[in-house]
Motif scaffolding. Structure first.
Motif, PDB file in Angstrom:
ATOM      1  N   UNK A  87       0.855  -1.181   0.000  1.00 15.93           N
ATOM      2  CA  UNK A  87       0.000   0.000   0.000  1.00 15.93           C
ATOM      3  C   UNK A  87       0.896   1.238   0.000  1.00 15.93           C
ATOM      4  N   UNK A  88       0.561   2.205  -0.836  1.00 15.76           N
ATOM      5  CA  UNK A  88       1.349   3.437  -0.903  1.00 15.76           C
ATOM      6  C   UNK A  88       1.190   4.246   0.379  1.00 15.76           C
ATOM      7  N   UNK A  89       2.181   5.089   0.655  1.00 13.98           N
ATOM      8  CA  UNK A  89       2.225   5.840   1.910  1.00 13.98           C
ATOM      9  C   UNK A  89       0.991   6.718   2.109  1.00 13.98           C
ATOM     10  N   UNK A  90       0.552   7.435   1.081  1.00 11.94           N
ATOM     11  CA  UNK A  90      -0.603   8.324   1.217  1.00 11.94           C
ATOM     12  C   UNK A  90      -1.875   7.523   1.484  1.00 11.94           C
ATOM     13  N   UNK A  91      -2.037   6.405   0.757  1.00  7.29           N
ATOM     14  CA  UNK A  91      -3.216   5.561   0.955  1.00  7.29           C
ATOM     15  C   UNK A  91      -3.200   4.922   2.341  1.00  7.29           C
ATOM     16  N   UNK A  92      -2.012   4.550   2.805  1.00 11.30           N
ATOM     17  CA  UNK A  92      -1.895   3.940   4.123  1.00 11.30           C
ATOM     18  C   UNK A  92      -2.242   4.941   5.228  1.00 11.30           C
ATOM     19  N   UNK A 128      -5.878  -3.197   4.596  1.00  9.09           N
ATOM     20  CA  UNK A 128      -5.812  -1.776   4.953  1.00  9.09           C
ATOM     21  C   UNK A 128      -6.946  -0.981   4.321  1.00  9.09           C
ATOM     22  N   UNK A 129      -7.484  -1.447   3.216  1.00  5.04           N
ATOM     23  CA  UNK A 129      -8.550  -0.718   2.530  1.00  5.04           C
ATOM     24  C   UNK A 129      -9.833  -0.634   3.357  1.00  5.04           C
TER      25      UNK A 129
END
Length: 184
Positions: free
Chosen positions: A90-95, A166-167
């Motif tokens: 998962x990308x940092x911003x999405x996380x 995480x979503x």
């Protein structure tokens, strides 16, 4: 694939990994392996079994103890449930957005202790969450991937936890409720 299907697939994968642990890794990180047995006979039995396990003739002994993923400064009151948030890839911003969603929905009185499994080295942000963080880096090498081995180990270690991707942190309220009560 919707969120419920994604959660079910993740739980199924982690259950398969937990069913077949790497015994040498479990023995290496067994916290009570150095504690001597109370009787002389048990100490000799443990030594012989340890020697046979090193030779690969028997399974090694792994102490069965409860794993407490709580931090000293973030102890829940009474009973708690471990929530394993799987956020590899998962990308940092999405996380960060997903973590904010979890923070808004989880309160201290809920008895849920979140554990974040991630490959994002954003420790400044993670330290403010008061969660246990399991960092799984990607390292290069010829031997079996450290990342794969650690994923299998974490699947075994948190085999009794409620696992969500995480979503779920940025999901709608109906999806949140559906995933959180879903049994495996």
């Amino acid at each position: 694939m919707n969120l419920v299907q994604e959660t079910y697939a993740l739980r199924e994968t982690l259950a398969a990994w937990a069913a077949d642990p790497e015994w040498s890794l479990l023995c290496r990180y067994d916290l009570l392996r150095e504690k001597p047995s109370s009787s002389l006979g048990n100490r000799w039995f443990c030594r012989v079994k340890s020697m046979l396990a090193r030779l690969g003739l028997v399974r090694p002994h792994v102490t069965k103890y409860s794993w407490l993923p709580t931090l000293k400064y973030a102890q829940p009151n009474g009973d708690f449930t471990t929530l394993l948030i799987w956020a590899l890839g998962v990308k940092q911003e999405d996380l960060r957005a997903a973590c904010e969603g979890f923070v808004k929905r989880l309160d201290a009185a809920s008895g849920i202790v979140p554990v974040l499994v991630t490959d994002v080295p954003d420790f400044y942000y993670f330290s403010r969450l008061k969660w246990l963080i399991e960092y799984v880096p990607e390292l290069s090498g010829d031997s079996p991937s450290y990342r794969d081995r650690k994923q299998h180990y974490l699947a075994w270690r948190y085999r009794d936890a409620l696992v969500v991707p995480a979503s779920v942190g940025s999901a709608s309220e109906t999806e949140w409720k559906e995933v959180m009560v879903m049994k495996f």
